[in-house]
Scaffold this motif. Structure first.
Motif, PDB file in Angstrom:
ATOM      1  N   ARG A  54       0.795  -1.223   0.000  1.00 25.35           N
ATOM      2  CA  ARG A  54       0.000   0.000   0.000  1.00 25.35           C
ATOM      3  C   ARG A  54       0.838   1.289   0.000  1.00 25.35           C
ATOM      4  O   ARG A  54       0.342   2.367   0.298  1.00 25.35           O
ATOM      5  N   SER A  55       2.101   1.166  -0.364  1.00 25.40           N
ATOM      6  CA  SER A  55       2.916   2.381  -0.420  1.00 25.40           C
ATOM      7  C   SER A  55       2.631   3.182  -1.687  1.00 25.40           C
ATOM      8  O   SER A  55       3.006   4.353  -1.761  1.00 25.40           O
ATOM      9  N   GLY A  56       2.000   2.566  -2.688  1.00 25.02           N
ATOM     10  CA  GLY A  56       1.638   3.326  -3.892  1.00 25.02           C
ATOM     11  C   GLY A  56       2.281   2.819  -5.181  1.00 25.02           C
ATOM     12  O   GLY A  56       2.342   3.560  -6.162  1.00 25.02           O
ATOM     13  N   LYS A  57       2.742   1.572  -5.209  1.00 25.40           N
ATOM     14  CA  LYS A  57       3.418   1.033  -6.398  1.00 25.40           C
ATOM     15  C   LYS A  57       2.479   0.960  -7.605  1.00 25.40           C
ATOM     16  O   LYS A  57       2.832   1.384  -8.700  1.00 25.40           O
TER      17      LYS A  57
ATOM     18  N   PRO B 101      -7.390   1.347  -8.005  1.00 27.41           N
ATOM     19  CA  PRO B 101      -7.346  -0.066  -8.434  1.00 27.41           C
ATOM     20  C   PRO B 101      -6.819  -0.987  -7.335  1.00 27.41           C
ATOM     21  O   PRO B 101      -6.322  -0.521  -6.311  1.00 27.41           O
TER      22      PRO B 101
ATOM     23  N   THR C 286      -0.770  -4.233  -5.659  1.00 31.43           N
ATOM     24  CA  THR C 286       0.221  -5.262  -5.983  1.00 31.43           C
ATOM     25  C   THR C 286       0.234  -6.366  -4.940  1.00 31.43           C
ATOM     26  O   THR C 286       0.337  -6.096  -3.757  1.00 31.43           O
TER      27      THR C 286
ATOM     28  N   ALA D 257       1.791  10.354  -7.274  1.00 31.03           N
ATOM     29  CA  ALA D 257       1.696   9.869  -8.649  1.00 31.03           C
ATOM     30  C   ALA D 257       0.350  10.258  -9.239  1.00 31.03           C
ATOM     31  O   ALA D 257       0.234  10.574 -10.414  1.00 31.03           O
ATOM     32  N   ILE D 258      -0.685  10.236  -8.391  1.00 26.04           N
ATOM     33  CA  ILE D 258      -1.996  10.757  -8.797  1.00 26.04           C
ATOM     34  C   ILE D 258      -2.507  11.650  -7.676  1.00 26.04           C
ATOM     35  O   ILE D 258      -2.627  11.227  -6.532  1.00 26.04           O
TER      36      ILE D 258
ATOM     37  N   ALA E 187      -5.041  13.557  -5.601  1.00 26.56           N
ATOM     38  CA  ALA E 187      -6.471  13.421  -5.306  1.00 26.56           C
ATOM     39  C   ALA E 187      -7.039  14.665  -4.614  1.00 26.56           C
ATOM     40  O   ALA E 187      -8.223  14.698  -4.299  1.00 26.56           O
TER      41      ALA E 187
ATOM     42  N   ARG F 238      -7.739   9.073   3.833  1.00 29.31           N
ATOM     43  CA  ARG F 238      -7.633   8.605   2.446  1.00 29.31           C
ATOM     44  C   ARG F 238      -8.716   9.296   1.616  1.00 29.31           C
ATOM     45  O   ARG F 238      -9.862   9.375   2.045  1.00 29.31           O
TER      46      ARG F 238
HETATM   47  P1  GDP Z   1       0.704  -0.874  -3.587  1.00 33.42           P
HETATM   48  O1  GDP Z   1       0.227  -1.903  -2.622  1.00 33.42           O
HETATM   49  O2  GDP Z   1       2.091  -0.409  -3.242  1.00 33.42           O
HETATM   50  O3  GDP Z   1       0.588  -1.273  -5.040  1.00 33.42           O
HETATM   51  O4  GDP Z   1      -0.223   0.400  -3.344  1.00 33.42           O
HETATM   52  P2  GDP Z   1      -1.253   1.134  -4.312  1.00 33.42           P
HETATM   53  O5  GDP Z   1      -0.568   1.775  -5.473  1.00 33.42           O
HETATM   54  O6  GDP Z   1      -2.386   0.225  -4.653  1.00 33.42           O
HETATM   55  O7  GDP Z   1      -1.752   2.289  -3.327  1.00 33.42           O
HETATM   56  C1  GDP Z   1      -2.469   1.980  -2.156  1.00 33.42           C
HETATM   57  C2  GDP Z   1      -3.472   3.069  -1.877  1.00 33.42           C
HETATM   58  O8  GDP Z   1      -2.774   4.273  -1.571  1.00 33.42           O
HETATM   59  C3  GDP Z   1      -4.357   3.411  -3.069  1.00 33.42           C
HETATM   60  O9  GDP Z   1      -5.490   2.567  -3.114  1.00 33.42           O
HETATM   61  C4  GDP Z   1      -4.695   4.848  -2.784  1.00 33.42           C
HETATM   62  O10 GDP Z   1      -5.759   4.920  -1.857  1.00 33.42           O
HETATM   63  C5  GDP Z   1      -3.464   5.396  -2.106  1.00 33.42           C
HETATM   64  N1  GDP Z   1      -2.565   6.111  -3.019  1.00 33.42           N
HETATM   65  C6  GDP Z   1      -1.540   5.620  -3.762  1.00 33.42           C
HETATM   66  N2  GDP Z   1      -0.923   6.598  -4.445  1.00 33.42           N
HETATM   67  C7  GDP Z   1      -1.576   7.749  -4.143  1.00 33.42           C
HETATM   68  C8  GDP Z   1      -1.404   9.136  -4.505  1.00 33.42           C
HETATM   69  O11 GDP Z   1      -0.535   9.520  -5.302  1.00 33.42           O
HETATM   70  N3  GDP Z   1      -2.266  10.016  -3.920  1.00 33.42           N
HETATM   71  C9  GDP Z   1      -3.250   9.640  -3.051  1.00 33.42           C
HETATM   72  N4  GDP Z   1      -4.038  10.560  -2.524  1.00 33.42           N
HETATM   73  N5  GDP Z   1      -3.434   8.352  -2.683  1.00 33.42           N
HETATM   74  C10 GDP Z   1      -2.605   7.440  -3.218  1.00 33.42           C
END
Ligand code: GDP
Length: 484
Positions: A40-43, A104, A107, A382-383, A385, A449
């Motif tokens: 959930r770090s944002g990958k 979405p 990962t 990255a995005i 919000a 969030r």
């Molecule tokens: P992963 O497990 O590292 O792949 O994490 P995700 O890319 O799925 O990110 C997890 C959650 O963090 C997402 O569902 C978003 O709620 C939040 N998130 C990730 N990137 C961003 C960002 O750039 N801005 C904001 N506001 N939330 C983000």
């Protein structure tokens, strides 16, 4: 950090793999970019935004190849590795750009995708002047897997001692209780039993899971594949747990011997192949860190994050200690540490967030005696919000962020419904990042969030534009010099 991640035969395997990569692509050079970070770090969001920006020539003023007119374009190419799942770019983009955009799915295991980038080369002397191409292979893998590296040089007894020591610490009480109860009264010399192994593994995994919850946000607990098992879920190599040492010599039919064998199988079948087949073939790396979440969870989580980063840095093996350096053509030469979700703060705090990230990595780098690869820290969304605003608080202007908290998010006793936009004062990061490590009082951030942006602009070609913060700078550091 012990320096024994791979064996001699692994080294040769890595070298041959790299030669095979070079032979498979004699004309188009390939850059393998690793994208990692804890769950959930944002990958997923970062990779989706990166691919989309390159495919559509998104708004990237800080990406020099684009602003200097050298970047011609990008296209998705055939997936190069038949054995690795493809990153589900189209599905992720569809979620983010649908009628009601949603975040979405995250990962869960390794995935990969290839882009071909076309650009005008300026390298006259390299005989490359004019349009030329670069394959960009993006490799997405859970950061938890990097935390397994130290296990390669630890015996079952050593790992058990450190894992049990940690679980018994007072600050682990809440999450470790169930596992410690499961161990209570258990004799490690008892007969080996699948049922007992499964029961212990389940309780231990639950302890790891609880450690990662919001509010705790602890992150440094291997084995990394317990929470993100990939394809080996349920196999004996993932069904073990730490045990206290037996009083006498280890009997081969004992529970202790069984779990010890499984621990060794975990290393041989899961950890070592990952480092050899994937990690050792990367050229560049971005490490995504949900720094704000750790800051919000308090000093224990910040200290824990720092330890995790130290261990992750330890994985970027340096040449001097490696007798086969000359064989291993690939070496990670740039690492970017990105504090993600910077849109949770006002832009006036972005430089401070970058300073915090720098401080976190500086400590890690010092302790790991890391030298060689160029590293940088960045605060990024990255995005994006949220947008920014100013509210008047009894004559005093306050900088706020404006966004729609996701359904179920709570702050100050209010539960949000996922539809209501609010203006939020997110709080300030300290001017001096060191204070976060010295003070026992956590910074007070209002961290919620938010739903992804619901109304997206389109560019002149009609493609959707995804708003971001400093994604262009990240791209420039990771790719810019390769597109000359
Ligand atoms: P992963 O497990 O590292 O792949 O994490 P995700 O890319 O799925 O990110 C997890 C959650 O963090 C997402 O569902 C978003 O709620 C939040 N998130 C990730 N990137 C961003 C960002 O750039 N801005 C904001 N506001 N939330 C983000």
């Amino acid at each position: 950090m012990p320096q024994a991640p791979t064996t001699l035969s692994d080294e040769i395997g890595i070298a041959l793999g790299n030669l095979a990569d070079a032979a498979a692509a004699p004309f188009t050079p390939t850059l393998r970019l690793g994208v990692t970070g804890l769950s959930r770090s944002g990958k997923t969001i970062f990779i989706t935004a990166l691919i989309h920006a390159l495919l559509t020539g998104g708004r990237l003023p800080g990406f020099a190849p684009l602003t200097e007119g050298r970047f011609i374009g990008a296209r998705l190419a055939e997936h190069p590795d038949a054995g690795i799942p493809r990153f589900a770019y189209e599905d992720h983009l569809a979620a983010l750009t649908g009628k009601t955009p949603v975040w979405p799915e995250s990962t869960r295991k390794i995935s990969q995708l290839r882009l071909v980038l076309k650009f005008q080369s300026k390298r006259l002397f390299a005989g490359m002047l004019g349009p030329t191409s670069l394959n960009l292979d993006i490799v997405d893998y859970p950061g938890e897997w990097l935390l397994d590296l130290p296990l390669l040089s630890q015996s079952f007894a050593q790992w058990s001692a450190s894992a049990l020591g940690r679980a018994s610490k007072p600050h682990s009480n809440h999450e470790a209780e169930g596992f410690l109860n499961a161990l209570e009264g258990l004799d490690p010399e008892t007969e080996a039993s699948d049922v007992t192994a499964e029961r212990l593994a389940k309780a231990f995994t639950e302890y790891l899971r609880l450690s990662r919850e919001d509010g705790r946000a602890l992150s440094t607990l291997p084995p990394g594949h317990f929470l993100l098992p990939g394809d080996m879920e349920g196999s004996p190599a993932l069904t073990f747990a730490p045990l206290p040492p037996p009083k006498g010599p280890v009997r081969s039919g004992s529970l202790y011997a069984m779990l010890e064998r499984r621990y060794e199988a975990y290393k041989a079948l899961i950890v070592r192949p990952f480092f050899r087949d994937h990690f050792a073939r990367l050229d560049r790396q971005i490490v995504l860190v949900d720094t704000l979440r750790a800051l919000n969870a308090g000093p224990a989580a910040v200290a824990d994050l720092e330890t995790a980063l130290t261990e992750i840095l330890g994985c970027f093996r340096q040449g001097e200690n490696n007798p086969l350096t000359w064989l291993v053509a690939r070496r990670i030469d740039r690492i970017l540490f990105a504090a993600t979700k910077a849109d949770h703060l006002h832009s006036s705090s972005h430089d401070r967030l970058e300073a915090v990230m720098n401080r976190l990595v500086a400590g890690a780098a010092r302790r790991a005696k890391f030298a060689g690869a160029e590293t940088r820290s960045i605060a990024m969304a990255a995005i994006r919000a949220t947008r920014e605003g100013v509210v008047d608080d009894r004559g005093k202007p306050h900088e706020v962020i404006v966004g729609t908290p996701m359904a179920g998010q709570m702050l100050d006793g209010v539960t949000y419904d996922g539809k209501t936009e609010i203006a939020l004062f997110p709080g300030d990061l300290p001017e001096r990042p060191d204070s976060l490590f010295e003070d026992s009082t956590p910074v007070s951030l209002n961290f919620l969030r938010f739903v992804p942006p619901q109304k997206l602009d389109r560019n002149a070609e009609g493609s959707v534009v995804l708003p971001h913060i400093r994604l262009d700078r990240a791209l420039d550091f990771l790719l810019g010099d390769k597109l000359r």
